[in-house]
Design an enzyme around this catalytic site. Structure first.
Site, PDB file in Angstrom:
ATOM      1  N   HIS A  79       0.843  -1.201   0.000  1.00 10.38           N
ATOM      2  CA  HIS A  79       0.000   0.000   0.000  1.00 10.38           C
ATOM      3  C   HIS A  79       0.880   1.254   0.000  1.00 10.38           C
ATOM      4  CE1 HIS A  79      -2.953   3.012   1.164  1.00 10.38           C
ATOM      5  NE2 HIS A  79      -2.208   3.303   2.216  1.00 10.38           N
ATOM      6  N   ASP A 108       6.822  21.645 -26.691  1.00  8.93           N
ATOM      7  CA  ASP A 108       6.804  20.285 -26.117  1.00  8.93           C
ATOM      8  C   ASP A 108       7.841  20.227 -25.016  1.00  8.93           C
ATOM      9  OD1 ASP A 108       6.754  17.403 -25.715  1.00  8.93           O
ATOM     10  OD2 ASP A 108       5.875  17.252 -27.706  1.00  8.93           O
ATOM     11  N   TRP A 144       7.076   0.211   3.873  1.00  8.57           N
ATOM     12  CA  TRP A 144       7.544   0.977   2.709  1.00  8.57           C
ATOM     13  C   TRP A 144       8.928   1.570   2.975  1.00  8.57           C
ATOM     14  CZ3 TRP A 144       8.675   6.200   1.529  1.00  8.57           C
ATOM     15  CH2 TRP A 144       8.535   7.103   2.588  1.00  8.57           C
ATOM     16  N   SER A 172      13.215   6.099 -13.980  1.00  7.33           N
ATOM     17  CA  SER A 172      12.118   6.849 -14.577  1.00  7.33           C
ATOM     18  C   SER A 172      12.022   8.249 -13.974  1.00  7.33           C
ATOM     19  CB  SER A 172      10.820   6.066 -14.375  1.00  7.33           C
ATOM     20  OG  SER A 172       9.712   6.891 -14.582  1.00  7.33           O
ATOM     21  N   SER A 173      12.109   8.330 -12.640  1.00 10.81           N
ATOM     22  CA  SER A 173      11.988   9.638 -11.973  1.00 10.81           C
ATOM     23  C   SER A 173      13.126  10.561 -12.370  1.00 10.81           C
ATOM     24  CB  SER A 173      12.017   9.483 -10.456  1.00 10.81           C
ATOM     25  OG  SER A 173      10.920   8.768 -10.030  1.00 10.81           O
ATOM     26  N   HIS A 256      13.301  11.824   3.580  1.00  8.16           N
ATOM     27  CA  HIS A 256      12.668  13.088   3.938  1.00  8.16           C
ATOM     28  C   HIS A 256      12.509  14.025   2.744  1.00  8.16           C
ATOM     29  CE1 HIS A 256      10.682  16.007   6.270  1.00  8.16           C
ATOM     30  NE2 HIS A 256      11.380  16.867   5.560  1.00  8.16           N
ATOM     31  N   GLU A 258      12.089  13.121  -0.130  1.00  4.99           N
ATOM     32  CA  GLU A 258      11.017  12.463  -0.882  1.00  4.99           C
ATOM     33  C   GLU A 258       9.642  12.942  -0.422  1.00  4.99           C
ATOM     34  OE1 GLU A 258      10.630  10.521  -3.440  1.00  4.99           O
ATOM     35  OE2 GLU A 258       8.554   9.906  -3.098  1.00  4.99           O
ATOM     36  N   TYR A 260       8.886  15.773   0.594  1.00  2.00           N
ATOM     37  CA  TYR A 260       8.660  17.093   0.008  1.00  2.00           C
ATOM     38  C   TYR A 260       8.450  17.022  -1.494  1.00  2.00           C
ATOM     39  CZ  TYR A 260       8.766  19.262   4.387  1.00  2.00           C
ATOM     40  OH  TYR A 260       8.398  19.611   5.644  1.00  2.00           O
ATOM     41  N   SER A 271      -1.392  27.137  -5.476  1.00  2.00           N
ATOM     42  CA  SER A 271      -1.019  28.532  -5.741  1.00  2.00           C
ATOM     43  C   SER A 271      -1.531  29.013  -7.095  1.00  2.00           C
ATOM     44  CB  SER A 271       0.502  28.705  -5.688  1.00  2.00           C
ATOM     45  OG  SER A 271       0.989  28.248  -4.464  1.00  2.00           O
ATOM     46  N   HIS A 305      15.039  13.131  12.071  1.00  2.00           N
ATOM     47  CA  HIS A 305      13.847  13.235  12.934  1.00  2.00           C
ATOM     48  C   HIS A 305      12.998  11.967  12.824  1.00  2.00           C
ATOM     49  CE1 HIS A 305      11.666  15.581   9.486  1.00  2.00           C
ATOM     50  NE2 HIS A 305      11.480  14.302   9.329  1.00  2.00           N
ATOM     51  N   HIS A 306      13.329  11.105  11.861  1.00  2.00           N
ATOM     52  CA  HIS A 306      12.661   9.799  11.798  1.00  2.00           C
ATOM     53  C   HIS A 306      13.361   8.782  12.688  1.00  2.00           C
ATOM     54  CE1 HIS A 306      10.056  10.952   8.418  1.00  2.00           C
ATOM     55  NE2 HIS A 306      11.081  11.681   8.039  1.00  2.00           N
ATOM     56  N   THR A 331       7.002  27.114   5.678  1.00  2.00           N
ATOM     57  CA  THR A 331       5.681  26.530   5.484  1.00  2.00           C
ATOM     58  C   THR A 331       4.609  27.513   5.942  1.00  2.00           C
ATOM     59  OG1 THR A 331       6.692  24.401   5.956  1.00  2.00           O
ATOM     60  CG2 THR A 331       4.301  24.448   5.815  1.00  2.00           C
ATOM     61  N   LYS A 334       3.931  30.177   3.424  1.00  2.00           N
ATOM     62  CA  LYS A 334       3.046  29.747   2.341  1.00  2.00           C
ATOM     63  C   LYS A 334       1.586  29.806   2.765  1.00  2.00           C
ATOM     64  CE  LYS A 334       5.841  26.963  -0.542  1.00  2.00           C
ATOM     65  NZ  LYS A 334       5.199  27.338  -1.786  1.00  2.00           N
ATOM     66  N   ARG A 453       1.791   1.146  15.112  1.00  2.00           N
ATOM     67  CA  ARG A 453       1.448   1.022  13.701  1.00  2.00           C
ATOM     68  C   ARG A 453       1.858  -0.366  13.206  1.00  2.00           C
ATOM     69  NH1 ARG A 453       6.005   4.857  10.719  1.00  2.00           N
ATOM     70  NH2 ARG A 453       4.915   4.130   8.860  1.00  2.00           N
TER      71      ARG A 453
HETATM   72  C1  HEM Z   1       5.393  20.846   8.598  1.00  2.00           C
HETATM   73  C2  HEM Z   1       6.441  20.166   8.507  1.00  2.00           C
HETATM   74  C3  HEM Z   1       6.627  18.714   8.956  1.00  2.00           C
HETATM   75  C4  HEM Z   1       7.208  18.291  10.097  1.00  2.00           C
HETATM   76  C5  HEM Z   1       7.723  19.171  11.209  1.00  2.00           C
HETATM   77  C6  HEM Z   1       7.230  16.840  10.057  1.00  2.00           C
HETATM   78  C7  HEM Z   1       7.782  16.025  11.042  1.00  2.00           C
HETATM   79  C8  HEM Z   1       7.794  14.654  11.027  1.00  2.00           C
HETATM   80  C9  HEM Z   1       8.440  13.797  11.991  1.00  2.00           C
HETATM   81  C10 HEM Z   1       9.234  14.293  13.206  1.00  2.00           C
HETATM   82  C11 HEM Z   1       8.217  12.503  11.635  1.00  2.00           C
HETATM   83  C12 HEM Z   1       8.750  11.236  12.327  1.00  2.00           C
HETATM   84  C13 HEM Z   1       7.828  10.727  13.343  1.00  2.00           C
HETATM   85  C14 HEM Z   1       8.228   9.387  13.878  1.00  2.00           C
HETATM   86  O1  HEM Z   1       8.460   8.436  13.091  1.00  2.00           O
HETATM   87  O2  HEM Z   1       8.266   9.247  15.110  1.00  2.00           O
HETATM   88  C15 HEM Z   1       7.432  12.527  10.427  1.00  2.00           C
HETATM   89  C16 HEM Z   1       7.001  11.411   9.756  1.00  2.00           C
HETATM   90  C17 HEM Z   1       6.486  11.445   8.481  1.00  2.00           C
HETATM   91  N1  HEM Z   1       6.162  12.568   7.755  1.00  2.00           N
HETATM   92 FE1  HEM Z   1       6.312  14.484   8.385  1.00  2.00          FE
HETATM   93  N2  HEM Z   1       6.637  16.419   8.917  1.00  2.00           N
HETATM   94  C18 HEM Z   1       6.256  17.526   8.206  1.00  2.00           C
HETATM   95  C19 HEM Z   1       5.662  17.539   6.975  1.00  2.00           C
HETATM   96  C20 HEM Z   1       5.448  16.427   6.182  1.00  2.00           C
HETATM   97  C21 HEM Z   1       5.023  16.445   4.812  1.00  2.00           C
HETATM   98  C22 HEM Z   1       4.731  17.699   4.012  1.00  2.00           C
HETATM   99  C23 HEM Z   1       4.948  15.166   4.411  1.00  2.00           C
HETATM  100  C24 HEM Z   1       4.552  14.586   3.085  1.00  2.00           C
HETATM  101  C25 HEM Z   1       3.880  15.157   2.169  1.00  2.00           C
HETATM  102  C26 HEM Z   1       5.308  14.330   5.525  1.00  2.00           C
HETATM  103  C27 HEM Z   1       5.342  12.952   5.493  1.00  2.00           C
HETATM  104  C28 HEM Z   1       5.749  12.152   6.507  1.00  2.00           C
HETATM  105  C29 HEM Z   1       5.781  10.716   6.442  1.00  2.00           C
HETATM  106  C30 HEM Z   1       5.403   9.865   5.228  1.00  2.00           C
HETATM  107  C31 HEM Z   1       6.222  10.263   7.677  1.00  2.00           C
HETATM  108  C32 HEM Z   1       6.318   8.836   8.171  1.00  2.00           C
HETATM  109  C33 HEM Z   1       7.339   8.031   7.552  1.00  2.00           C
HETATM  110  C34 HEM Z   1       7.265   6.640   8.106  1.00  2.00           C
HETATM  111  O3  HEM Z   1       7.835   6.377   9.176  1.00  2.00           O
HETATM  112  O4  HEM Z   1       6.632   5.785   7.459  1.00  2.00           O
HETATM  113  N3  HEM Z   1       5.605  15.129   6.588  1.00  2.00           N
HETATM  114  N4  HEM Z   1       7.184  13.845  10.073  1.00  2.00           N
HETATM  115 CU   LIG Z   2      10.802  13.670   7.564  1.00  2.00          CU
END
Ligand code: HEM
Ligand SMILES: [Cu+2]
Length: 529
Positions: A79, A108, A144, A172-173, A256, A258, A260, A271, A305-306, A331, A334, A453
């Site tokens: 998923h 083009d 994932w 591809s990307s 990370h 990614e 964004y 926008s 931070h992950h 952010t 914006k 999770r």
């Molecule tokens: C406003 C800014 C953001 C902050 C401060 C932030 C912060 C964080 C932090 C600290 C985690 C880790 C949490 C943990 O695993 O304990 C996290 C996880 C995640 N964030 Fe954000 N985030 C932000 C914006 C975004 C955006 C814009 C996206 C995607 C469009 C995103 C997608 C994700 C994803 C996919 C994970 C989980 C990854 C995983 O463990 O599977 N975040 N974020």
């Molecule tokens: Cu991140």
């Protein structure tokens, strides 16, 4: 060459184009390739969505109902992989293919043959990835994020195919990104200076640089996995002197940026749409460009931070905590600009605007939960719980997915030549809005209460919120069938013929060509003043 080349000569050179399957297989036209990407992404949305259905059906009640834990793990892994690499990224590339040349007045994409190739790799990559579900030992089951050693020492044999699939998607990307950068930097119409480009083009230009920077890191990551699995190396194997934590560093250095990559083009879409329906110019265009660039640069220094809970030195915890919090500044700029654009505008709420306003509100909720997660000591509590699942679904569903839906409603009159059914689109919006909040809001509470999770079964006290979440998911999922119906109606020419510029307040070169946009546009570059 004594004759002068007239524009009709160049036209004849391209036309007539192939018909039937040949047209799509061999096409080098940015509009056809854009359509292919969008259709591919839509198909993958229903496959990835079907997997979410399986997950939520199993979690509807505590206990094991329908599937075994082994298969549950494959479902969560697939998923995530499909939604990230098969839905969000291809949809954005499809939008870029269609719109970037139209928005900058180019005939083009700069590298049309490579464009064809970068699309046609994708169906092969994903067929291979999906077929791994039927292989001995099942498909990928390690999430994932494919942390080693789950994805190396303890991985199913099909992992080799997964690795090849990731290599292909990366290829591809990267080709897509090279194409977009080359097009934007070299093929703008005279007068279209960088600081006059529409925000969608800017956000994609910056996204393309992110892609080129981090896709090779992902490729390196899976290549090291491949070496560990088949060639006796120990990159991630502690027994051989390697380090599994290094896997996480490499993965998140890609991962990370990614996330964004999956949101910046949606920022661009919103926008474009908010000024059109507020009938005002975008507030703070320059600050919007600089904020996008700042977010992209900062995204390279926040990856750990992950990993707050893997045992980083205290100085590293602090560095990654503060750098992450810093992202909230651009952010915030914006969000402030979008709200200021709407302020005192004469707004109407057609479907693209509804999805965009919901984007601003709900994405901000995701940003705020992100800020909570960025507090290192607090993350010890939240990490690997449903709170994280709630956070990233709030940024990805009403963020990336709503951005894609809003873009579709905004530009489908230009693509198909027909207006979509506004009444049905409003129903689609409200059911999606209710469904997604029912699905993802209770996940915050589940996470704070400690539900981990990626588990197929859970303790009794989590039952009520899980039931609400599953019902919301079924509502959100089935509602997307309505979206499919609306889009197909348009594509089949059922609906009002679209005028050249269906949105009163819209601005930009894409609205100066007829609807539907003819296969070849801007053979003579338009003049931009
Ligand atoms: C406003 C800014 C953001 C902050 C401060 C932030 C912060 C964080 C932090 C600290 C985690 C880790 C949490 C943990 O695993 O304990 C996290 C996880 C995640 N964030 Fe954000 N985030 C932000 C914006 C975004 C955006 C814009 C996206 C995607 C469009 C995103 C997608 C994700 C994803 C996919 C994970 C989980 C990854 C995983 O463990 O599977 N975040 N974020
Ligand atoms: Cu991140």
């Amino acid at each position: 060459m004594s004759d002068t080349i007239t524009s009709s000569d160049t036209l004849d050179h391209h036309e007539p184009h192939a018909k039937g399957l040949g047209r799509w297989l061999f096409t080098t036209n940015h509009k056809d390739i854009g359509t292919l990407y969008l259709i591919f992404s839509f198909v993958m949305l229903f496959i990835g969505g079907g997997m979410a259905f399986v997950i939520r059906a199993e979690l509807f009640q505590p206990g094991l109902q329908f599937i075994q834990p082994e298969f549950f793990n494959q479902m969560t892994t697939m998923h995530g992989l499909i939604m990230v690499f098969g839905v969000v990224m291809p949809a954005f590339v499809g939008l870029a293919n269609w719109m970037v040349p139209l928005m900058i007045g180019a005939p083009d994409m700069a590298l049309p043959r490579m464009n064809n190739w970068s699309f046609w790799i994708m169906p092969f990559a994903f067929t291979m990835l999906l077929s791994s579900l039927f292989m001995d030992g099942g498909g990928p089951n390690f999430g994932w994020t494919f942390y080693a050693p789950l994805s190396t020492t303890y991985a199913p044999p099909s992992t080799t195919f997964f690795i090849f699939g990731v290599h292909l998607m990366g290829l591809s990307s990267i080709m897509g990104a090279i194409n977009i950068i080359t097009t934007v930097l070299n093929m703008r119409a005279p007068g279209m200076t960088l600081m006059k480009m529409p925000m969608f083009v800017w956000t994609w230009l910056i996204t393309a640089f992110l892609l080129i920077a981090v896709m090779p890191v992902l490729a390196g990551c899976v290549t090291m996995m491949l070496m560990d699995i088949h060639f006796g190396t120990s990159f991630f194997n502690a027994a051989g002197g390697g380090d599994p934590v290094m896997f996480q560093h490499v993965f998140w250095f890609f991962g990370h940026p990614e996330v964004y990559i999956m949101i910046l083009p949606a920022f661009g879409v919103v926008s474009q749409i908010i000024p059109a329906f507020a009938r005002k110019k975008l507030f703070g265009y320059h600050s919007m460009v600089y904020a996008t660039a700042s977010i992209a640069i900062l995204s390279f220094i926040v990856w750990a931070h992950h990993m707050f809970t893997v045992g980083l030195p205290a100085a590293a915890e602090l560095f990654f905590m503060y750098s992450t919090m810093l992202i909230a500044v651009p952010t915030g700029v914006k969000v402030f600009n979008w709200v200021s654009t709407m302020f005192k505008g004469s707004m109407t709420f057609e479907a693209p605007m509804l999805f965009s306003v919901a984007f601003v509100v709900l994405f901000t909720i995701g940003g705020l939960s992100g800020l909570m997660l960025s507090i290192a000591p607090a993350d010890f509590q939240y990490h690997d719980t449903y709170f994280v699942v709630a956070h990233f679904h709030y940024v990805l569903v009403p963020g990336a997915i709503f951005g894609i839906i809003a873009a579709t409603y905004f530009w489908i009159p230009k693509w198909s030549g027909y207006m979509y059914n506004e009444g049905l689109a409003k129903v689609h919006f409200w059911l999606s809005f209710i469904g997604l909040n029912l699905t993802f809001f209770p996940m915050h509470f589940l996470g704070l209460a400690g539900m981990p999770r990626r588990i197929p079964d859970y303790a009794l006290q989590f039952a009520d919120f899980n039931m609400i979440t599953s019902l919301g998911a079924f509502l959100f999922g089935t509602t997307q069938l309505l979206f499919l119906y609306i889009v197909i109606q348009c594509a089949r020419g059922k609906g009002e013929p679209a005028p050249q510029k269906p949105w009163e307040g819209a601005e930009g070169l894409e609205w100066t060509v007829p609807s539907p946009a003819p296969l070849h546009t801007f053979e003579q570059p338009p003049k931009v003043d």
